[in-house]
Write a protein that holds these residues in place. Structure first.
Motif: not given
Length: 91
Positions: A28-33
């Protein structure tokens, strides 16, 4: 839980669940980044387009000023020629 093996299995299960949850959060963090990078690129593009539009607006204003000046010169010339024609017709 008095059984040490059961406690160890429960602890291992909880650790495994925690690791899985951590991996999911990492995704999720990668997608948000990536979304943040995309938005930053979009904002940079929009800023550049706005700067370009502002530059073009300056050119348009300058062109309008020049055309307004030429129009005033042409209007003065029409008045001068109209006066000459009236004088010739009156003669």
């Amino acid at each position: 839980m008095d059984d040490p093996d059961a406690a160890a299995r429960e602890s291992a299960r909880a650790l495994k669940a925690s690791l899985l949850h951590t991996e999911q959060l990492a995704v999720v963090v990668k997608e948000l980044e990536q979304q943040l990078v995309t938005r930053a690129e979009d904002m940079a593009r929009v800023t550049a387009e706005c700067d370009h539009a502002a530059m073009l607006a300056t050119f348009v204003r300058e062109d309008c000023d020049l055309l307004r000046d030429k129009l005033q010169v042409a209007e003065a010339e029409v008045k001068r020629l109209t006066t000459i024609i009236r004088a010739i017709n009156a003669a």
